[in-house]
Design an enzyme around this catalytic site. Structure first.
Site, PDB file in Angstrom:
ATOM      1  N   GLN A  78       0.832  -1.205   0.000  1.00  0.00           N
ATOM      2  CA  GLN A  78       0.000   0.000   0.000  1.00  0.00           C
ATOM      3  C   GLN A  78       0.867   1.254   0.000  1.00  0.00           C
ATOM      4  O   GLN A  78       1.270   1.754   1.051  1.00  0.00           O
ATOM      5  CB  GLN A  78      -0.954   0.009   1.203  1.00  0.00           C
ATOM      6  N   PHE A  79       1.121   1.765  -1.191  1.00  0.00           N
ATOM      7  CA  PHE A  79       1.964   2.957  -1.319  1.00  0.00           C
ATOM      8  C   PHE A  79       1.344   4.176  -0.666  1.00  0.00           C
ATOM      9  O   PHE A  79       2.050   5.115  -0.291  1.00  0.00           O
ATOM     10  CB  PHE A  79       2.290   3.241  -2.795  1.00  0.00           C
ATOM     11  N   THR A  80       0.025   4.175  -0.452  1.00  0.00           N
ATOM     12  CA  THR A  80      -0.627   5.347   0.120  1.00  0.00           C
ATOM     13  C   THR A  80      -0.243   5.585   1.584  1.00  0.00           C
ATOM     14  O   THR A  80      -0.578   6.628   2.138  1.00  0.00           O
ATOM     15  CB  THR A  80      -2.165   5.264  -0.003  1.00  0.00           C
TER      16      THR A  80
END
Length: 148
Positions: A78-80
């Site tokens: 999850q890059f967020t």
């Protein structure tokens, strides 16, 4: 590198309506990678993750590890987790690692976890996913490699 660890009684991840990963008791872990992250940093994070003692013992104290309760892992990229919301209302993701680095380290983390944990499930890197979980407690921990 950041891990958001949620102690769960069950968790699953779907892509296009199909379940691609599912666990019972264990940890659902969201994994974020930054450009400065390395395999050495991943090794420290995995050791900390697997060594955590956040399951309750017979006296109700958080004293048992994933291994001691026979728990599983569901690992989701999850890059967020590297969203920067300082300016305006639209997050910037420039602090997140490149997709190539993110995927390489995500796959590395999965391999390292499989060396220690019998059941390791995963999401699909870069895919639109739906994650379901029952947070046990609720119990959520954020591990940041900058703090290790």
């Amino acid at each position: 590198m950041k891990f958001v660890i949620q102690r769960v009684t069950e968790s699953r991840v779907k892509v296009a309506g199909e379940v691609i990963g599912e666990i019972g008791k264990g940890y659902m872990v969201l994994i974020g990678v930054a450009d400065e992250d390395t395999e050495a940093i991943a090794d420290k994070m995995v050791r900390k993750l697997i060594g955590l003692r956040i399951f309750e013992d017979s006296e109700g104290k958080t004293n048992l590890s994933l291994e001691q309760v026979g728990g599983s892992l569901l690992l989701i990229s999850q890059f967020t987790l590297y969203a920067n919301c300082k300016k305006g209302n639209r997050p910037s993701f420039t602090q997140a690692g490149s997709p190539a680095l993110g995927e390489a380290l995500y796959e590395y983390i999965i391999r390292k976890c499989k060396e220690e944990v019998p059941v390791v499930e995963k999401g699909s890197f870069g895919a639109e996913m739906q994650v379901e979980l029952v947070n046990d407690g609720p119990f959520t921990i954020v591990l940041d490699s900058d703090e290790l």
